[in-house]
Design a protein around this motif. Sequence first.
Motif, PDB file in Angstrom:
ATOM      1  N   GLN A  32       0.827  -1.200   0.000  1.00 34.54           N
ATOM      2  CA  GLN A  32       0.000   0.000   0.000  1.00 34.54           C
ATOM      3  C   GLN A  32       0.867   1.258   0.000  1.00 34.54           C
ATOM      4  O   GLN A  32       0.567   2.232  -0.689  1.00 34.54           O
ATOM      5  CB  GLN A  32      -0.925  -0.004   1.222  1.00 34.54           C
TER       6      GLN A  32
ATOM      7  N   MET B 192       2.269   1.781  -3.456  1.00 34.29           N
ATOM      8  CA  MET B 192       1.261   2.316  -4.374  1.00 34.29           C
ATOM      9  C   MET B 192       1.040   3.805  -4.148  1.00 34.29           C
ATOM     10  O   MET B 192       0.898   4.578  -5.108  1.00 34.29           O
ATOM     11  CB  MET B 192      -0.049   1.545  -4.191  1.00 34.29           C
ATOM     12  N   VAL B 193       1.011   4.211  -2.858  1.00 29.79           N
ATOM     13  CA  VAL B 193       0.845   5.635  -2.569  1.00 29.79           C
ATOM     14  C   VAL B 193       2.029   6.438  -3.097  1.00 29.79           C
ATOM     15  O   VAL B 193       1.869   7.507  -3.707  1.00 29.79           O
ATOM     16  CB  VAL B 193       0.672   5.853  -1.055  1.00 29.79           C
TER      17      VAL B 193
ATOM     18  N   VAL C 253       4.099   5.626  -5.547  1.00 37.29           N
ATOM     19  CA  VAL C 253       4.074   5.638  -7.013  1.00 37.29           C
ATOM     20  C   VAL C 253       3.011   6.608  -7.527  1.00 37.29           C
ATOM     21  O   VAL C 253       3.246   7.389  -8.464  1.00 37.29           O
ATOM     22  CB  VAL C 253       3.821   4.219  -7.550  1.00 37.29           C
ATOM     23  N   ALA C 254       1.816   6.584  -6.900  1.00 34.41           N
ATOM     24  CA  ALA C 254       0.752   7.486  -7.338  1.00 34.41           C
ATOM     25  C   ALA C 254       1.148   8.944  -7.153  1.00 34.41           C
ATOM     26  O   ALA C 254       0.961   9.779  -8.050  1.00 34.41           O
ATOM     27  CB  ALA C 254      -0.539   7.178  -6.574  1.00 34.41           C
ATOM     28  N   LEU C 255       1.719   9.264  -5.977  1.00 32.74           N
ATOM     29  CA  LEU C 255       2.145  10.647  -5.746  1.00 32.74           C
ATOM     30  C   LEU C 255       3.264  11.050  -6.705  1.00 32.74           C
ATOM     31  O   LEU C 255       3.283  12.174  -7.206  1.00 32.74           O
ATOM     32  CB  LEU C 255       2.616  10.800  -4.295  1.00 32.74           C
TER      33      LEU C 255
ATOM     34  N   VAL D  44       3.813   9.859  -9.716  1.00 29.95           N
ATOM     35  CA  VAL D  44       3.256  10.063 -11.062  1.00 29.95           C
ATOM     36  C   VAL D  44       2.530  11.405 -11.158  1.00 29.95           C
ATOM     37  O   VAL D  44       2.695  12.161 -12.128  1.00 29.95           O
ATOM     38  CB  VAL D  44       2.300   8.905 -11.415  1.00 29.95           C
ATOM     39  N   LEU D  45       1.738  11.734 -10.119  1.00 31.98           N
ATOM     40  CA  LEU D  45       1.017  13.002 -10.139  1.00 31.98           C
ATOM     41  C   LEU D  45       1.972  14.185 -10.121  1.00 31.98           C
ATOM     42  O   LEU D  45       1.801  15.153 -10.877  1.00 31.98           O
ATOM     43  CB  LEU D  45       0.068  13.070  -8.939  1.00 31.98           C
TER      44      LEU D  45
END
Length: 448
Positions: free
Chosen positions: A156, A159-160, A162-164, A166-167
Amino acid sequence: MSRRRRLVPGTLFGRALLTLIFTFGLYAIITFGVIAIYALVPVAQRSATDLASIMVLSARTLQQLPPHLREDYRAKLAGEYQIRLAEERPVADVHRYFFPYQSLVEEALSERLGRPAEMITSLANGDRWFWVEIDVEGQILWTGFPRGRLGTRPLQGLMVIVALAVLLILGTTIVLAGRLASPLKRLSEAAEQVAFGLSPHPLPETGPAELANLARQFNETDRQIRELLANRTLLLTGISHDLRTPLTRLRLAVAMLPADRPPSLVARMERDIEEMNALITQAIEFGKSLGAGRREEIDLNAIVEDVTAGRARVLWHRGNPCPCRVDTLALRRILGNLVENALTYSSGLVEVRLDRGPPSPRVSVLDRGPGIPLAEREAIRSSYYRLELSRSRRAGGSGLGLAVAHQLAQDNHMELRLGLRPGGGTIASIRVVDGGRADASSGATVDG
Protein backbone atom coordinates in the motif's frame (compact mmCIF):
# COMPACT_ATOMS: atom_id res chain seq x y z
CA MET A 1 -7.05 28.33 -35.55
CA SER A 2 -7.08 25.72 -32.81
CA ARG A 3 -5.61 26.69 -29.48
CA ARG A 4 -5.79 23.24 -27.97
CA ARG A 5 -2.48 21.77 -26.95
CA ARG A 6 -1.99 18.32 -28.41
CA LEU A 7 0.24 15.68 -26.88
CA VAL A 8 1.98 14.73 -30.10
CA PRO A 9 5.56 13.37 -29.81
CA GLY A 10 6.63 15.41 -32.84
CA THR A 11 5.60 18.74 -31.27
CA LEU A 12 7.82 20.76 -28.97
CA PHE A 13 5.35 20.35 -26.11
CA GLY A 14 5.18 16.58 -26.61
CA ARG A 15 8.93 16.17 -26.81
CA ALA A 16 9.56 18.38 -23.79
CA LEU A 17 6.87 16.55 -21.80
CA LEU A 18 8.20 13.10 -22.67
CA THR A 19 11.78 14.18 -21.93
CA LEU A 20 10.85 15.58 -18.53
CA ILE A 21 8.71 12.55 -17.67
CA PHE A 22 11.55 10.20 -18.59
CA THR A 23 14.12 12.25 -16.66
CA PHE A 24 12.03 12.70 -13.50
CA GLY A 25 10.73 9.14 -13.69
CA LEU A 26 14.23 7.72 -13.97
CA TYR A 27 15.35 9.92 -11.09
CA ALA A 28 12.40 8.72 -8.96
CA ILE A 29 13.16 5.06 -9.73
CA ILE A 30 16.86 5.47 -8.90
CA THR A 31 16.02 7.37 -5.70
CA PHE A 32 13.57 4.69 -4.58
CA GLY A 33 16.10 1.97 -5.39
CA VAL A 34 18.85 3.70 -3.41
CA ILE A 35 16.56 4.21 -0.40
CA ALA A 36 15.41 0.60 -0.57
CA ILE A 37 18.95 -0.82 -0.84
CA TYR A 38 20.65 1.40 1.74
CA ALA A 39 17.78 1.96 4.21
CA LEU A 40 14.67 -0.18 3.87
CA VAL A 41 16.30 -3.55 3.19
CA PRO A 42 18.87 -3.30 6.05
CA VAL A 43 16.14 -2.25 8.50
CA ALA A 44 13.90 -5.11 7.34
CA GLN A 45 16.76 -7.60 7.61
CA ARG A 46 17.59 -6.43 11.13
CA SER A 47 13.94 -6.66 12.14
CA ALA A 48 13.66 -10.18 10.68
CA THR A 49 16.81 -11.25 12.56
CA ASP A 50 15.44 -9.94 15.87
CA LEU A 51 12.08 -11.61 15.30
CA ALA A 52 13.72 -14.94 14.40
CA SER A 53 15.87 -14.76 17.55
CA ILE A 54 12.81 -14.11 19.74
CA MET A 55 10.88 -16.99 18.13
CA VAL A 56 13.71 -19.51 18.63
CA LEU A 57 14.44 -18.27 22.16
CA SER A 58 10.74 -18.41 23.10
CA ALA A 59 10.43 -22.02 21.95
CA ARG A 60 13.55 -23.15 23.81
CA THR A 61 12.59 -21.24 26.96
CA LEU A 62 9.16 -22.91 27.01
CA GLN A 63 10.76 -26.36 27.08
CA GLN A 64 12.94 -25.42 30.02
CA LEU A 65 10.08 -24.11 32.19
CA PRO A 66 8.16 -26.30 34.65
CA PRO A 67 4.83 -27.50 33.27
CA HIS A 68 2.75 -25.35 35.64
CA LEU A 69 4.43 -22.15 34.40
CA ARG A 70 4.13 -22.80 30.70
CA GLU A 71 0.57 -21.53 30.23
CA ASP A 72 1.40 -18.24 31.92
CA TYR A 73 4.47 -17.98 29.73
CA ARG A 74 2.39 -18.60 26.58
CA ALA A 75 -0.10 -15.94 27.62
CA LYS A 76 2.68 -13.45 28.34
CA LEU A 77 4.28 -14.11 24.92
CA ALA A 78 0.95 -13.67 23.15
CA GLY A 79 0.10 -10.49 25.06
CA GLU A 80 3.42 -8.67 25.06
CA TYR A 81 5.23 -10.01 22.01
CA GLN A 82 2.35 -11.37 19.87
CA ILE A 83 4.09 -14.71 19.51
CA ARG A 84 2.30 -18.03 19.99
CA LEU A 85 3.65 -21.49 20.70
CA ALA A 86 1.65 -24.61 19.72
CA GLU A 87 2.36 -28.36 19.78
CA GLU A 88 -0.01 -29.14 16.89
CA ARG A 89 0.51 -28.07 13.28
CA PRO A 90 -1.79 -25.16 12.36
CA VAL A 91 -4.17 -25.55 9.45
CA ALA A 92 -2.26 -24.03 6.56
CA ASP A 93 -3.93 -21.68 4.12
CA VAL A 94 -3.80 -23.13 0.61
CA HIS A 95 -3.84 -19.67 -1.01
CA ARG A 96 -0.47 -18.12 -1.69
CA TYR A 97 0.12 -14.88 0.17
CA PHE A 98 2.71 -12.46 -1.17
CA PHE A 99 4.78 -11.12 1.72
CA PRO A 100 8.46 -10.31 0.98
CA TYR A 101 9.24 -10.00 4.70
CA GLN A 102 8.51 -13.74 5.08
CA SER A 103 11.60 -14.71 3.07
CA LEU A 104 13.81 -12.54 5.31
CA VAL A 105 12.44 -14.24 8.45
CA GLU A 106 12.98 -17.67 6.85
CA GLU A 107 16.62 -16.80 6.12
CA ALA A 108 17.18 -15.60 9.69
CA LEU A 109 15.49 -18.73 11.13
CA SER A 110 17.63 -20.96 8.92
CA GLU A 111 20.76 -19.36 10.34
CA ARG A 112 19.50 -19.81 13.93
CA LEU A 113 18.31 -23.40 13.49
CA GLY A 114 21.17 -24.60 11.28
CA ARG A 115 18.74 -26.06 8.73
CA PRO A 116 16.37 -24.72 6.07
CA ALA A 117 13.25 -23.23 7.60
CA GLU A 118 10.01 -22.98 5.70
CA MET A 119 7.09 -20.98 7.00
CA ILE A 120 3.42 -21.65 6.44
CA THR A 121 0.49 -19.26 6.74
CA SER A 122 -2.93 -19.66 8.33
CA LEU A 123 -6.02 -17.59 8.99
CA ALA A 124 -7.44 -17.20 12.51
CA ASN A 125 -10.29 -14.80 13.27
CA GLY A 126 -9.55 -12.85 10.12
CA ASP A 127 -5.84 -12.45 10.97
CA ARG A 128 -2.98 -13.79 8.88
CA TRP A 129 -0.46 -15.84 10.89
CA PHE A 130 3.01 -17.08 9.91
CA TRP A 131 4.26 -20.35 11.47
CA VAL A 132 7.55 -22.20 11.50
CA GLU A 133 8.45 -25.64 12.87
CA ILE A 134 11.16 -25.60 15.59
CA ASP A 135 12.72 -28.79 17.00
CA VAL A 136 13.63 -28.33 20.66
CA GLU A 137 15.38 -31.38 22.12
CA GLY A 138 13.33 -33.75 19.98
CA GLN A 139 10.00 -32.05 20.61
CA ILE A 140 8.31 -30.16 17.80
CA LEU A 141 6.91 -26.70 18.55
CA TRP A 142 5.13 -24.42 16.09
CA THR A 143 6.04 -20.81 16.64
CA GLY A 144 3.99 -18.10 14.94
CA PHE A 145 3.33 -14.38 14.77
CA PRO A 146 0.47 -12.38 13.20
CA ARG A 147 0.77 -10.12 10.19
CA GLY A 148 -0.40 -7.16 12.29
CA ARG A 149 2.61 -7.49 14.57
CA LEU A 150 4.79 -5.72 12.03
CA GLY A 151 2.42 -2.78 11.59
CA THR A 152 3.66 -2.16 8.01
CA ARG A 153 1.88 -2.12 4.64
CA PRO A 154 4.70 -2.08 2.08
CA LEU A 155 2.50 -2.68 -0.98
CA GLN A 156 0.00 0.00 0.00
CA GLY A 157 2.85 2.37 0.81
CA LEU A 158 4.51 1.63 -2.52
CA MET A 159 1.26 2.32 -4.37
CA VAL A 160 0.84 5.64 -2.57
CA ILE A 161 4.44 6.62 -3.36
CA VAL A 162 4.07 5.64 -7.01
CA ALA A 163 0.75 7.49 -7.34
CA LEU A 164 2.15 10.65 -5.75
CA ALA A 165 5.30 10.43 -7.86
CA VAL A 166 3.26 10.06 -11.06
CA LEU A 167 1.02 13.00 -10.14
CA LEU A 168 3.93 15.22 -9.19
CA ILE A 169 5.94 14.26 -12.27
CA LEU A 170 3.01 14.78 -14.65
CA GLY A 171 1.94 18.03 -13.01
CA THR A 172 5.44 19.46 -12.92
CA THR A 173 6.36 18.41 -16.43
CA ILE A 174 3.07 19.68 -17.90
CA VAL A 175 3.64 23.07 -16.28
CA LEU A 176 7.28 23.27 -17.35
CA ALA A 177 6.65 22.00 -20.87
CA GLY A 178 3.64 24.30 -21.23
CA ARG A 179 5.63 27.36 -20.17
CA LEU A 180 8.29 26.46 -22.70
CA ALA A 181 6.01 25.48 -25.59
CA SER A 182 3.18 28.03 -25.26
CA PRO A 183 5.23 31.12 -26.29
CA LEU A 184 6.75 29.24 -29.21
CA LYS A 185 3.33 27.95 -30.24
CA ARG A 186 1.97 31.51 -30.24
CA LEU A 187 4.97 32.60 -32.28
CA SER A 188 4.41 29.76 -34.77
CA GLU A 189 0.72 30.66 -35.17
CA ALA A 190 1.56 34.35 -35.61
CA ALA A 191 4.22 33.52 -38.22
CA GLU A 192 1.66 31.35 -40.04
CA GLN A 193 -0.78 34.27 -40.11
CA VAL A 194 1.94 36.53 -41.52
CA ALA A 195 2.66 33.92 -44.20
CA PHE A 196 -1.03 34.02 -45.19
CA GLY A 197 -0.95 37.80 -45.48
CA LEU A 198 -2.78 38.45 -42.19
CA SER A 199 -1.79 40.84 -39.40
CA PRO A 200 -1.58 38.97 -36.08
CA HIS A 201 -1.99 40.62 -32.71
CA PRO A 202 1.31 41.64 -31.08
CA LEU A 203 2.84 38.84 -29.06
CA PRO A 204 3.21 39.36 -25.29
CA GLU A 205 6.83 40.22 -24.58
CA THR A 206 6.95 38.30 -21.29
CA GLY A 207 8.54 35.15 -19.92
CA PRO A 208 12.21 34.12 -20.01
CA ALA A 209 14.61 36.68 -21.44
CA GLU A 210 15.29 34.67 -24.61
CA LEU A 211 11.59 34.13 -25.42
CA ALA A 212 10.70 37.73 -24.54
CA ASN A 213 13.44 39.01 -26.85
CA LEU A 214 12.24 36.65 -29.61
CA ALA A 215 8.67 37.96 -29.27
CA ARG A 216 9.97 41.55 -29.30
CA GLN A 217 11.95 40.97 -32.48
CA PHE A 218 8.96 39.27 -34.13
CA ASN A 219 6.66 42.17 -33.25
CA GLU A 220 9.18 44.61 -34.67
CA THR A 221 9.53 42.55 -37.87
CA ASP A 222 5.75 42.34 -38.25
CA ARG A 223 5.47 46.11 -37.80
CA GLN A 224 8.12 46.70 -40.44
CA ILE A 225 6.34 44.34 -42.86
CA ARG A 226 3.06 46.22 -42.40
CA GLU A 227 4.83 49.52 -42.96
CA LEU A 228 6.55 48.11 -46.04
CA LEU A 229 3.24 46.95 -47.52
CA ALA A 230 1.62 50.29 -46.75
CA ASN A 231 4.54 52.15 -48.31
CA ARG A 232 4.37 49.89 -51.36
CA THR A 233 0.71 50.73 -51.90
CA LEU A 234 1.40 54.43 -51.36
CA LEU A 235 4.35 54.29 -53.77
CA LEU A 236 2.31 52.55 -56.47
CA THR A 237 -0.53 55.04 -56.02
CA GLY A 238 1.91 57.93 -56.38
CA ILE A 239 3.51 56.39 -59.45
CA SER A 240 0.05 55.87 -60.94
CA HIS A 241 -0.84 59.49 -60.39
CA ASP A 242 2.49 60.75 -61.74
CA LEU A 243 2.37 58.53 -64.84
CA ARG A 244 -1.25 59.11 -65.69
CA THR A 245 -0.78 62.89 -65.74
CA PRO A 246 1.63 62.83 -68.73
CA LEU A 247 -0.51 60.07 -70.30
CA THR A 248 -3.48 62.42 -70.15
CA ARG A 249 -1.41 65.15 -71.79
CA LEU A 250 -0.27 62.69 -74.46
CA ARG A 251 -3.88 61.63 -75.11
CA LEU A 252 -4.84 65.30 -75.40
CA ALA A 253 -1.91 66.00 -77.71
CA VAL A 254 -2.87 63.07 -79.94
CA ALA A 255 -6.44 64.34 -80.12
CA MET A 256 -5.16 67.79 -81.19
CA LEU A 257 -2.97 66.48 -84.00
CA PRO A 258 -3.68 68.00 -87.43
CA ALA A 259 -6.25 66.16 -89.50
CA ASP A 260 -3.72 65.42 -92.26
CA ARG A 261 -1.84 62.93 -90.03
CA PRO A 262 -2.10 59.30 -91.16
CA PRO A 263 -4.99 57.60 -89.32
CA SER A 264 -2.88 54.48 -88.77
CA LEU A 265 -0.23 56.51 -86.94
CA VAL A 266 -2.82 58.14 -84.68
CA ALA A 267 -4.48 54.77 -83.98
CA ARG A 268 -1.11 53.20 -83.06
CA MET A 269 -0.29 56.07 -80.69
CA GLU A 270 -3.71 55.80 -79.04
CA ARG A 271 -3.29 52.04 -78.70
CA ASP A 272 0.12 52.49 -77.05
CA ILE A 273 -1.34 55.02 -74.60
CA GLU A 274 -4.20 52.65 -73.67
CA GLU A 275 -1.74 49.77 -73.25
CA MET A 276 0.39 51.85 -70.88
CA ASN A 277 -2.73 52.84 -68.94
CA ALA A 278 -3.82 49.16 -68.68
CA LEU A 279 -0.37 48.11 -67.44
CA ILE A 280 -0.41 50.82 -64.78
CA THR A 281 -3.91 49.75 -63.70
CA GLN A 282 -2.87 46.08 -63.35
CA ALA A 283 0.24 47.00 -61.38
CA ILE A 284 -1.84 49.08 -58.98
CA GLU A 285 -4.37 46.27 -58.52
CA PHE A 286 -1.57 43.78 -57.90
CA GLY A 287 -0.12 45.98 -55.20
CA LYS A 288 -3.21 46.95 -53.25
CA SER A 289 -6.00 44.46 -53.90
CA LEU A 290 -4.30 41.28 -52.64
CA GLY A 291 -4.81 39.80 -49.21
CA ALA A 292 -7.41 37.87 -47.26
CA GLY A 293 -11.02 38.93 -47.69
CA ARG A 294 -14.33 38.25 -45.99
CA ARG A 295 -15.77 34.78 -46.43
CA GLU A 296 -19.43 34.23 -47.21
CA GLU A 297 -21.67 31.27 -48.01
CA ILE A 298 -22.24 30.98 -51.75
CA ASP A 299 -22.87 28.41 -54.47
CA LEU A 300 -19.64 27.93 -56.42
CA ASN A 301 -21.70 27.41 -59.59
CA ALA A 302 -22.72 31.06 -59.40
CA ILE A 303 -19.09 32.24 -59.29
CA VAL A 304 -18.09 30.03 -62.23
CA GLU A 305 -21.09 31.20 -64.27
CA ASP A 306 -20.21 34.83 -63.54
CA VAL A 307 -16.60 34.30 -64.71
CA THR A 308 -17.44 32.29 -67.84
CA ALA A 309 -20.44 34.35 -69.00
CA GLY A 310 -19.96 35.93 -72.41
CA ARG A 311 -16.76 34.05 -73.29
CA ALA A 312 -17.14 32.41 -76.69
CA ARG A 313 -14.55 29.61 -76.32
CA VAL A 314 -15.33 28.58 -72.74
CA LEU A 315 -17.21 25.31 -72.15
CA TRP A 316 -19.06 25.10 -68.82
CA HIS A 317 -22.03 23.02 -67.65
CA ARG A 318 -23.77 23.91 -64.41
CA GLY A 319 -24.05 20.98 -62.01
CA ASN A 320 -25.63 20.34 -58.63
CA PRO A 321 -25.42 23.09 -56.00
CA CYS A 322 -22.04 23.31 -54.30
CA PRO A 323 -22.32 25.63 -51.28
CA CYS A 324 -19.06 26.77 -49.73
CA ARG A 325 -17.71 29.52 -47.47
CA VAL A 326 -15.25 31.47 -49.58
CA ASP A 327 -14.01 34.98 -50.38
CA THR A 328 -16.05 35.46 -53.55
CA LEU A 329 -14.02 38.40 -54.88
CA ALA A 330 -10.73 36.52 -54.50
CA LEU A 331 -12.05 33.31 -56.07
CA ARG A 332 -13.69 35.22 -58.93
CA ARG A 333 -10.44 37.01 -59.66
CA ILE A 334 -8.37 33.80 -59.50
CA LEU A 335 -10.73 31.98 -61.88
CA GLY A 336 -10.87 34.98 -64.16
CA ASN A 337 -7.08 35.08 -64.41
CA LEU A 338 -6.88 31.32 -65.03
CA VAL A 339 -9.55 31.43 -67.75
CA GLU A 340 -7.95 34.49 -69.36
CA ASN A 341 -4.56 32.79 -69.30
CA ALA A 342 -6.02 29.63 -70.89
CA LEU A 343 -7.74 31.64 -73.64
CA THR A 344 -4.51 33.55 -74.33
CA TYR A 345 -2.29 30.50 -74.71
CA SER A 346 -4.70 28.17 -76.51
CA SER A 347 -6.83 28.53 -79.62
CA GLY A 348 -9.35 25.76 -78.90
CA LEU A 349 -12.10 25.38 -76.33
CA VAL A 350 -11.35 26.01 -72.69
CA GLU A 351 -13.26 23.71 -70.35
CA VAL A 352 -14.20 24.63 -66.77
CA ARG A 353 -15.18 21.87 -64.34
CA LEU A 354 -16.49 21.94 -60.76
CA ASP A 355 -15.75 18.95 -58.56
CA ARG A 356 -17.62 18.86 -55.25
CA GLY A 357 -14.99 16.68 -53.53
CA PRO A 358 -14.18 15.13 -51.16
CA PRO A 359 -12.15 16.35 -49.44
CA SER A 360 -13.17 19.84 -50.61
CA PRO A 361 -14.54 21.55 -53.75
CA ARG A 362 -12.20 22.05 -56.68
CA VAL A 363 -12.62 24.22 -59.78
CA SER A 364 -10.45 23.27 -62.78
CA VAL A 365 -9.65 25.14 -65.99
CA LEU A 366 -8.48 22.87 -68.84
CA ASP A 367 -7.05 23.99 -72.18
CA ARG A 368 -5.31 22.45 -75.18
CA GLY A 369 -2.44 24.90 -75.35
CA PRO A 370 1.29 24.12 -75.46
CA GLY A 371 1.41 23.21 -71.79
CA ILE A 372 3.97 24.28 -69.19
CA PRO A 373 7.59 23.35 -69.95
CA LEU A 374 9.43 21.63 -67.13
CA ALA A 375 12.03 24.40 -66.87
CA GLU A 376 9.31 27.07 -66.50
CA ARG A 377 7.20 25.49 -63.76
CA GLU A 378 8.64 27.44 -60.84
CA ALA A 379 9.16 30.75 -62.62
CA ILE A 380 5.56 31.13 -63.80
CA ARG A 381 4.50 32.22 -60.32
CA SER A 382 6.79 35.26 -60.43
CA SER A 383 5.45 38.72 -61.17
CA TYR A 384 5.80 39.94 -64.79
CA TYR A 385 7.04 36.53 -65.96
CA ARG A 386 5.52 35.20 -69.18
CA LEU A 387 6.03 31.97 -71.07
CA GLU A 388 5.77 34.00 -74.29
CA LEU A 389 8.79 36.31 -74.20
CA SER A 390 7.66 38.97 -76.65
CA ARG A 391 6.41 42.27 -75.28
CA SER A 392 3.40 42.33 -77.60
CA ARG A 393 0.04 42.50 -75.82
CA ARG A 394 -1.50 40.49 -78.64
CA ALA A 395 0.77 37.53 -77.98
CA GLY A 396 0.82 37.52 -74.19
CA GLY A 397 -0.30 39.38 -71.10
CA SER A 398 1.57 41.49 -68.62
CA GLY A 399 2.82 38.48 -66.64
CA LEU A 400 0.75 39.32 -63.57
CA GLY A 401 -2.17 36.89 -64.02
CA LEU A 402 -0.68 33.80 -62.40
CA ALA A 403 1.26 35.87 -59.86
CA VAL A 404 -2.00 37.47 -58.69
CA ALA A 405 -3.75 34.07 -58.63
CA HIS A 406 -0.91 32.54 -56.62
CA GLN A 407 -0.86 35.36 -54.08
CA LEU A 408 -4.64 35.40 -53.64
CA ALA A 409 -4.72 31.63 -53.20
CA GLN A 410 -2.04 31.81 -50.54
CA ASP A 411 -3.73 34.66 -48.67
CA ASN A 412 -7.20 33.07 -48.72
CA HIS A 413 -6.34 29.48 -47.78
CA MET A 414 -6.78 27.99 -51.22
CA GLU A 415 -4.64 25.52 -53.10
CA LEU A 416 -3.65 26.40 -56.67
CA ARG A 417 -2.25 23.58 -58.80
CA LEU A 418 -0.85 23.77 -62.31
CA GLY A 419 -0.17 20.61 -64.27
CA LEU A 420 -0.14 18.93 -67.64
CA ARG A 421 -3.39 17.74 -69.20
CA PRO A 422 -3.41 14.23 -70.68
CA GLY A 423 -3.29 14.56 -74.46
CA GLY A 424 -1.71 18.01 -74.32
CA GLY A 425 -2.50 21.27 -72.63
CA THR A 426 -2.66 22.58 -69.09
CA ILE A 427 -4.87 21.90 -66.06
CA ALA A 428 -5.14 24.80 -63.63
CA SER A 429 -7.22 23.95 -60.55
CA ILE A 430 -8.08 25.82 -57.39
CA ARG A 431 -9.15 23.85 -54.30
CA VAL A 432 -11.34 25.73 -51.86
CA VAL A 433 -10.76 24.92 -48.18
CA ASP A 434 -14.21 25.41 -46.71
CA GLY A 435 -14.49 27.22 -43.41
CA GLY A 436 -11.01 28.32 -42.43
CA ARG A 437 -7.60 26.95 -41.96
CA ALA A 438 -5.71 25.53 -44.90
CA ASP A 439 -3.26 22.69 -44.72
CA ALA A 440 0.45 22.84 -45.24
CA SER A 441 0.05 22.62 -49.02
CA SER A 442 -2.00 25.83 -49.37
CA GLY A 443 -0.67 28.20 -51.97
CA ALA A 444 0.52 27.20 -55.43
CA THR A 445 2.10 23.97 -56.54
CA VAL A 446 3.02 22.56 -59.90
CA ASP A 447 2.28 18.95 -60.82
CA GLY A 448 4.17 16.87 -63.27
